[in-house]
Write an enzyme that holds these catalytic residues in place. Structure first.
Site, short mmCIF file in Angstrom:
data_model
loop_
_atom_site.label_atom_id
_atom_site.label_comp_id
_atom_site.label_asym_id
_atom_site.label_seq_id
_atom_site.Cartn_x
_atom_site.Cartn_y
_atom_site.Cartn_z
N ARG A 104 38.66 41.36 26.20
CA ARG A 104 38.94 40.37 25.15
C ARG A 104 39.24 41.03 23.80
O ARG A 104 40.03 40.50 23.02
CB ARG A 104 37.78 39.39 25.05
CG ARG A 104 37.73 38.45 26.25
CD ARG A 104 36.40 37.77 26.37
NE ARG A 104 35.34 38.75 26.51
CZ ARG A 104 34.05 38.47 26.39
NH1 ARG A 104 33.67 37.24 26.11
NH2 ARG A 104 33.14 39.41 26.53
N TYR B 231 35.77 38.29 44.99
CA TYR B 231 37.03 38.18 45.74
C TYR B 231 36.80 38.80 47.13
O TYR B 231 35.69 39.22 47.46
CB TYR B 231 38.17 38.81 44.95
CG TYR B 231 38.36 38.09 43.62
CD1 TYR B 231 38.70 36.73 43.60
CD2 TYR B 231 38.12 38.72 42.40
CE1 TYR B 231 38.82 36.03 42.41
CE2 TYR B 231 38.23 38.03 41.20
CZ TYR B 231 38.57 36.69 41.21
OH TYR B 231 38.67 35.99 40.02
#
Ligand SMILES: Cc1cc2nc3c(=O)[nH]c(=O)nc-3n(C[C@H](O)[C@H](O)[C@H](O)COP(=O)(O)OP(=O)(O)OC[C@H]3O[C@@H](n4cnc5c(N)ncnc54)[C@H](O)[C@@H]3O)c2cc1C
Ligand SMILES: Cc1cc2nc3c(=O)[nH]c(=O)nc-3n(C[C@H](O)[C@H](O)[C@H](O)COP(=O)(O)O)c2cc1C
Length: 751
Positions: free
Chosen positions: A714, A572
């Site tokens: 996760r 980013y």
């Protein structure tokens, strides 16, 4: 069958024994360059598990081995004048010569033809064989002859080692760490018969050269090591046997067979001696190959089945060996910095094969001592009382960053939900973050939350650029604070060139079909060739991004967040400044690492200036690009030092996702080595993330000092109550919120 083995080491001999045992009609020849009594080195070591495999495959050989070996259960670690002992490990040592004698005698008794003193230079003489083994060790001639088919890679490692013997009988598997004027030395020593121990001396290349051992004779090596380890040798001599200094080669082959030729043992693969697995792998290869040949009609089919069965096991051992080897290459990082008990924990858990949980079962007293030490350290550093009895599991000790006190070491990783509209967090975010806070994690991080509409990754990303967004976040923050002891942090970012893309489930990082917005980046380089080309930022763009970060952080404080994390990772905007692969600027914001860090640090400073002093800040970085020539480990240490100097409290160490051509190496805890390195070399608290899913791994990471906090992503999607469940499993009482107080007496049963 007509079988020829080039090489009469453990792999070739044991295969011959197994095949003859199955069918005495096989004609088997072993071609060996040495005489029967020749061998290099001293002892080999087997775990109890390996001996079990050998016993099941060949009880006769096993019986002979079992009568000859020395067995021990302890590991002694000699570190800075202390000896730390960990018990409960089952190992056996055996002289390599004795092992070869046993295998040779058994092979001969079964009718195997042993052709000693026969050098194999090419395979012309053995072409009549139905099956030909390249069992000729680490410098395999067979591998070399067919290199075009096997495609070997050999990675020569940096450390130097020599394999010596001694008459000093060490009572345990002994690791010695010793510093002198030349540097740090490591010893791996173990008894292998009634009289002798193996004594492998290992050190860095620089230390070896400083000691003048690069030009030393064998006798000079022995004399130097005897002087250095006089105390540990207790008057016993060191013995040589072609004890040359070597570098360890990591051998891998893309293919293990070619026609009727197959590689086994060290010819096919090596695994660093610090996990003592070379002979084990060689003998287990022999077992798997014999099984495959017995159950397949054609040789090529059998060889394919052998490779299919063995490769995953071997590669798993090689991964463990690689992390173990890396630990011994990097011991200087830990030596002198870690308290003796933590040094021992780091050493014992280095290959990930042994966890805190395994040690607890093998040696409860050692783990009790370790956990008490860890809890006392946590109490000291956090200023919170931690009971010594019963001592909590390491993951349930407190941790403080400025005034933010975390009740345990588990963090819910930032995870984009792609479920916002116009950047507004909604009920989905409330349930997602709220349930994970109730689930027991000490810190819950929001997803990457963008500082402006143009700074979003996708149209579904959450934002923090309007007061209404801050109010919506406030509702979530209040729920977390009101209903759980958890703290909540906001991850702030600008997506840069990875912006204006589709929702994760519609095509990750793929440009939008319509409704795109313009992108900015340090340099006009698209993420994929098909992605939008970003505009190279000018000063006005930088000022605007700076203002947006400050506004977002101001709103974050108003919303009541406990910590703000700046996103310097994953390709980013701020990450693209840091990575040389995406920053090609020629002004003071490009070029050197210092220049590439200039704008990210301007952002950090601007946010730190308005973010309350009592509240901590973290920064997530990508510690490597996973691209040769890209940003990597040492750069990550340099960045962390800069962040520390600017007042960053903790580095959240992720990796990759910076450029599309990266080749990440995934695996259990695959990013933890970066956090470990930063924590020690930049002297900076770290959070580690990436494939952490068990409490055993969390506790191991913490007690070994690899990170201060463990971040699970996760695993928390799978189980919002991960921390509560980990507590139950460990018999630790983590209070449930009042509405769930019925859980205090519930016995969970899932299957
Ligand atoms: C310092 C050190 C310590 C180790 N410690 C351990 C340990 O503790 N435990 C453990 O399990 N393993 C250990 N190993 C590894 C172990 O020695 C090997 O992994 C194991 O011997 C592999 O068996 P192999 O049969 O594949 O090869 P080798 O044992 O190397 O046998 C290959 C044979 O082929 C012969 N040969 C080679 N080329 C030719 C040719 N052209 N013609 C004819 N003959 C040829 C050689 O003479 C040799 O006898 C250690 C290795 C090192 C270097
Ligand atoms: C659905 C999903 C969304 C993610 N979004 C973010 C994010 O917003 N910010 C971030 O830094 N990392 C994000 N990541 C990366 C995770 O935070 C984490 O670093 C990564 O999944 C590895 O951890 P794990 O193996 O525990 O899943 C995301 C991961 C997943 C699975």
């Amino acid at each position: 069958m007509n079988i020829v083995s080039v090489g009469g080491g453990p792999a070739g001999l044991f295969f011959a024994i197994l095949m003859k045992g199955r069918d005495p009609a096989h004609r088997i020849r072993i071609v060996e360059r040495n005489r029967p009594g020749d061998t290099f080195g001293w002892g080999v070591v087997f775990s109890d598990e390996t001996l079990g495999n050998i016993a099941a495959a060949e009880p006769v050989t096993y019986d002979s081995i079992a009568r000859a070996f020395a067995h021990w259960t302890d590991i002694d670690i000699r570190y800075r004048g202390e000896i730390l002992t960990s018990t409960g490990h089952g190992f056996s040592g055996l002289s390599r010569q004795k092992l070869l004698d046993i295998l040779q005698a058994r092979a001969a008794s079964l009718g195997v033809e042993l052709l000693f003193q026969t050098e194999v230079a090419d395979l012309a003489r053995w072409r009549d064989a139905d099956l030909l083994l390249g069992a000729d060790g680490v410098n395999s001639r067979v591998r070399e002859l067919y290199a075009a088919h096997f495609l070997p890679t050999i990675d020569w490692r940096a450390n130097r080692f020599t394999w010596l013997g001694t008459t000093r009988q060490f009572p345990a598997f002994t690791f010695i760490f010793k510093e002198n004027e030349h540097g740090l030395w490591r010893v791996h020593a173990y008894r292998f018969d009634a009289v002798h121990s193996t004594f492998i001396v290992e050190t860095s290349e620089a230390t070896w050269r400083r000691a003048g051992l690069d030009t030393a004779s064998e006798d000079e090596t022995v004399a130097y090591c005897e002087r250095l380890f006089a105390a540990e040798l207790d008057g016993h001599p060191l013995l040589k046997n072609r004890s040359l200094w070597r570098s360890f080669p990591n051998v891998r082959n893309a293919h293990w067979s070619h026609g009727n030729i197959v590689l086994v043992g060290d010819a096919a693969h090596t695994a660093h001696f610090s996990i003592g697995s070379g002979t084990k792998l060689a003998m287990e290869d022999a077992i798997a190959l014999a099984d495959a040949v017995a159950t397949h009609a054609s040789v090529p089919d059998a060889l394919a089945a052998y490779e299919a069965a063995r490769r995953p096991v071997v590669e798993s051992t090689q991964r463990a060996a690689q992390t173990s080897l890396a630990w011994f290459e990097e011991t200087e990082r830990y030596h002198g910095r870690l308290a003796p008990i933590q040094f021992a924990a780091s050493l014992l858990t280095r290959s990930l094969r042994i966890t805190h949980e395994n040690l607890k079962q093998r040696d409860p007293a050692f783990i009790a001592r370790l956990d008490r030490w860890f809890a006392a350290e946590a109490a000291n550093r956090s200023g919170v009382n931690v009971p010594a009895e019963p001592v909590p599991p390491p993951m349930f000790t407190p941790f403080r960053l400025r005034d933010m006190l975390l009740g345990n070491r588990i963090v819910v990783s930032p995870m984009c939900m792609y479920s916002a509209e116009d950047g507004m967090p909604n009920d989905w975010h409330m349930v997602h973050l709220g349930s994970r806070a109730v689930g027991g994690a000490a810190l819950v991080m929001t997803e990457m939350t963008d500082i402006s509409a143009e700074g979003r990754i996708t149209p579904g990303c959450a934002g923090m650029w309007r007061p209404e967004q801050a109010r919506a976040w406030r509702r979530i923050v209040d729920f977390v604070h009101g209903n759980s002891p958890a703290k909540i942090g906001l991850q702030l970012a600008h997506a840069g060139r990875k912006g204006s893309t589709k929702l994760m489930w519609e095509g990750i990082d793929e440009p939008l079909d319509r409704g795109n917005w313009p992108l900015i980046a340090p340099s006009p380089l698209p993420y994929f060739a098909r992605s939008q080309v970003p505009k190279a930022m000018d000063r006005a763009d930088m000022d605007s991004v700076l203002r947006d970060f400050v506004r977002a952080a101001t709103l974050a404080d108003e919303a009541g967040f406990d910590i703000v994390e700046l996103h310097f990772a994953h390709g980013y905007l701020l990450s693209t400044f840091i990575t040389p692969l995406t920053n090609r600027r020629e002004d003071e914001y490009g070029g050197s690492l210092e220049n590439r860090m200039r704008f990210p640090l301007e952002v950090f400073d601007a946010v730190r200036a308005i973010w309350p002093r009592a509240k901590p800040m973290s920064v997530r970085i990508s510690a490597t690009d996973w691209v040769p020539g890209g940003f990597d480990g040492p750069d990550a240490v340099a960045v962390s030092r800069l962040l520390k100097a600017h007042g960053c409290d903790v580095v959240d160490v992720s990796a990759g996702q910076t450029v599309a051509e990266a080749e990440p190496r995934y695996g259990r805890l695959f990013q933890t080595p970066f956090a470990d390195r930063i924590r020690h070399e930049a002297d900076m608290p770290t959070m580690t993330v990436g494939n952490i899913s068990t409490y055993a791994d969390v506790n191991s990471i913490l007690v070994a000092g690899r990170a201060d906090l463990c971040v699970l992503a996760r695993a928390h999607l799978y189980d919002p109550y991960w921390t509560h469940h980990a507590a139950t499993e460990q018999g630790y009482v983590l209070p449930w919120p009042d509405p769930y107080s019925a859980m205090r007496t519930y016995q969970p049963r899932f299957s």
